[in-house]
Design a protein around this motif. Sequence first.
Motif, short mmCIF file in Angstrom:
data_model
loop_
_atom_site.label_atom_id
_atom_site.label_comp_id
_atom_site.label_asym_id
_atom_site.label_seq_id
_atom_site.Cartn_x
_atom_site.Cartn_y
_atom_site.Cartn_z
N ILE A 1 16.67 52.19 -16.21
CA ILE A 1 16.18 52.16 -14.92
C ILE A 1 17.46 52.01 -13.86
CG2 ILE A 1 14.78 51.02 -13.14
CD1 ILE A 1 12.94 50.32 -15.31
N LYS A 2 17.59 52.90 -12.79
CA LYS A 2 18.58 52.59 -11.88
C LYS A 2 18.22 51.34 -10.81
CE LYS A 2 21.27 57.04 -12.28
NZ LYS A 2 22.16 56.50 -13.02
N ILE A 3 19.26 50.93 -10.34
CA ILE A 3 18.81 49.75 -9.23
C ILE A 3 19.61 50.23 -7.96
CG2 ILE A 3 19.03 47.25 -8.68
CD1 ILE A 3 19.54 47.16 -11.89
N VAL A 4 18.75 50.14 -6.75
CA VAL A 4 19.39 50.11 -5.54
C VAL A 4 18.95 48.87 -5.01
CG1 VAL A 4 19.02 51.31 -3.14
CG2 VAL A 4 18.66 52.60 -5.23
N HIS A 5 20.12 48.12 -4.52
CA HIS A 5 19.82 46.69 -4.11
C HIS A 5 20.29 46.84 -2.46
CE1 HIS A 5 19.71 42.51 -4.60
NE2 HIS A 5 20.72 42.36 -3.46
N LYS A 6 19.35 46.14 -2.01
CA LYS A 6 19.61 45.87 -0.44
C LYS A 6 20.33 44.71 0.05
CE LYS A 6 15.19 46.40 0.79
NZ LYS A 6 13.79 46.61 1.55
N ALA A 7 21.09 44.72 0.79
CA ALA A 7 21.98 43.74 1.39
C ALA A 7 22.31 43.61 2.80
CB ALA A 7 23.41 43.88 0.51
N THR A 8 22.19 42.69 3.42
CA THR A 8 22.49 42.55 4.95
C THR A 8 23.92 42.00 5.14
OG1 THR A 8 21.51 40.12 4.89
CG2 THR A 8 20.08 41.99 5.18
N SER A 9 24.84 41.73 4.25
CA SER A 9 25.96 41.24 4.45
C SER A 9 27.13 41.95 3.57
CB SER A 9 26.29 40.03 4.56
OG SER A 9 26.16 39.23 2.95
N ILE A 10 28.28 42.09 3.81
CA ILE A 10 29.46 42.68 2.91
C ILE A 10 29.56 41.78 1.80
CG2 ILE A 10 31.68 43.71 2.69
CD1 ILE A 10 30.01 45.17 4.73
N ARG A 11 29.48 40.44 2.07
CA ARG A 11 29.76 39.82 0.84
C ARG A 11 28.55 39.96 -0.29
NH1 ARG A 11 27.87 34.24 -0.29
NH2 ARG A 11 26.92 34.22 1.90
N HIS A 12 27.29 39.88 0.24
CA HIS A 12 26.12 40.06 -0.88
C HIS A 12 26.41 41.59 -1.31
CE1 HIS A 12 23.85 36.70 1.56
NE2 HIS A 12 24.53 36.31 0.46
N ALA A 13 26.68 42.38 -0.70
CA ALA A 13 26.71 43.87 -1.08
C ALA A 13 27.78 43.85 -2.17
CB ALA A 13 27.07 44.74 -0.03
N VAL A 14 28.97 43.30 -2.10
CA VAL A 14 30.08 43.27 -2.97
C VAL A 14 29.59 42.59 -4.30
CG1 VAL A 14 32.39 42.19 -3.50
CG2 VAL A 14 32.03 43.64 -1.32
N LYS A 15 29.07 41.42 -3.87
CA LYS A 15 28.51 40.48 -5.25
C LYS A 15 27.46 41.21 -5.95
CE LYS A 15 26.54 35.98 -6.12
NZ LYS A 15 26.20 34.67 -5.59
N ALA A 16 26.65 42.28 -5.27
CA ALA A 16 25.56 42.89 -6.11
C ALA A 16 26.30 44.14 -6.90
CB ALA A 16 24.56 43.52 -5.08
N GLN A 17 27.34 44.72 -6.23
CA GLN A 17 28.19 45.66 -6.73
C GLN A 17 28.70 45.10 -8.22
OE1 GLN A 17 30.91 48.92 -5.08
NE2 GLN A 17 32.05 47.12 -5.22
N SER A 18 29.47 43.96 -7.94
CA SER A 18 30.02 43.37 -9.25
C SER A 18 28.85 43.20 -10.15
CB SER A 18 30.66 42.07 -8.82
OG SER A 18 31.89 42.22 -7.74
N ALA A 19 27.62 42.88 -9.93
CA ALA A 19 26.77 42.40 -10.73
C ALA A 19 26.26 43.76 -11.55
CB ALA A 19 25.41 41.97 -10.10
N GLY A 20 26.78 45.04 -11.30
CA GLY A 20 26.48 46.08 -11.65
C GLY A 20 25.24 47.15 -11.19
N VAL A 21 24.83 46.92 -9.98
CA VAL A 21 23.72 47.61 -9.45
C VAL A 21 24.25 49.13 -9.12
CG1 VAL A 21 22.58 45.79 -8.45
CG2 VAL A 21 24.29 47.32 -6.99
N ASP A 22 23.55 49.90 -9.18
CA ASP A 22 23.83 51.51 -9.21
C ASP A 22 23.99 52.17 -7.68
OD1 ASP A 22 23.49 52.41 -12.13
OD2 ASP A 22 21.40 51.12 -11.58
N ALA A 23 23.50 51.42 -6.62
CA ALA A 23 23.72 51.62 -5.36
C ALA A 23 23.32 50.50 -4.42
CB ALA A 23 22.84 52.81 -4.96
N ILE A 24 23.78 50.63 -3.43
CA ILE A 24 23.84 49.52 -2.34
C ILE A 24 23.14 50.17 -0.97
CG2 ILE A 24 25.08 47.89 -0.85
CD1 ILE A 24 24.89 46.76 -3.49
N ALA A 25 22.20 49.48 -0.41
CA ALA A 25 21.61 49.94 0.84
C ALA A 25 22.07 48.85 1.87
CB ALA A 25 19.97 49.85 0.78
N MET A 26 22.78 49.09 2.81
CA MET A 26 23.26 48.08 3.77
C MET A 26 22.27 48.24 4.94
SD MET A 26 25.92 46.62 2.73
CE MET A 26 25.81 45.50 4.11
N ILE A 27 21.68 47.07 5.11
CA ILE A 27 20.71 46.86 6.22
C ILE A 27 21.30 46.36 7.52
CG2 ILE A 27 18.34 45.90 6.66
CD1 ILE A 27 18.62 47.77 4.04
#
Length: 323
Positions: free
Chosen positions: A117-143
């Motif tokens: 299963i692929k994961i799109v993770h929603k983030a409202t800050s650059i810090r949280h987006a980078v952290k999610a990317q490091s965790a291995g999610v497959d895409a980031i949605a910047m809110i």
Amino acid sequence: MLNTRFTTEFGITAPIMQGGMQWIGKAELAAAVSNAGGLGTITALTFPTPDALAEQILRCKELTDKPFAVNLTTLPSISPPPYEQYQAVIIDLGVPVVETSGSNPDGFVDTYHAAGIKIVHKATSIRHAVKAQSAGVDAIAMIGFEAAGHPGELDIPLFVLLAAAARAITIPLLAAGGIGNGAGLAAALALGADGVLMATRFMATAEAPIHQRVKDELVGRDELQTKLIFRQLRNTARVSANAVSDEVVAILDAGGEFGDVRELVAGRRGRTVYETGDLEAGIWWAGLSQTLIDNVPTCSELIARMVNEAEDIIMTKLVPSIA
């Protein structure tokens, strides 16, 4: 056709995802978006039990053979829903994509990936987006701050947030908040996104399972008719402006606590808005993109129009402007 990393890696033809929407993200809407070439989304916690979610997933599979997602937002709570049971349903039924937000995705990335299963993770800050990317999610949605729902506490508009994210994010990047037409799609791509995520705009579609009066209201509204609630509680939410949201803000401005507004913001009251069309029955979600809504098309019409508009802007306005 707009081909991006998002369309290629997620097996869709239009770089448009329908975000999770409480009480609205049901199988019929998700399937309509996916059949139109986008990525439709079922909202897991709209359904009272994991078994009820399973029924929706199976229904969606009957309605489309295209990829779709399930949104499962995980937040700290005194009495949390049975998140692990909802997750098990998503995995057991082979949902292709999960949209996540709230908690750090590090705790569930491996579990979803093990199931393919692929994961799109929603983030409202650059810090949280980078952290999610490091965790291995497959895409980031910047809110961006323009979005309905919970746009975070930093108040960063999408233009700045997206451009900054594009410098830090190397996986597919989606733009969300204030997008409702092809111009927004083209702008998002220009700023470094691989696609867009929309929610409010999909509320005003033929397949959205809400009362026609709500859809008509969205057509008539402008960018000034939303309200930010819960700011005092550091849990900001953007909702449609009405007497209920005004009352919530007034109570909290006067020093009230969540318990003083609990009944006003109860989810069942918001569901009543969508079911009956009584726009004053409770709190209901809407983002600034409502000002861009001027009709109620089918999802197929909306997605085709947005892609065509974006292509036209790129080819007839942007490319010819290069000397």
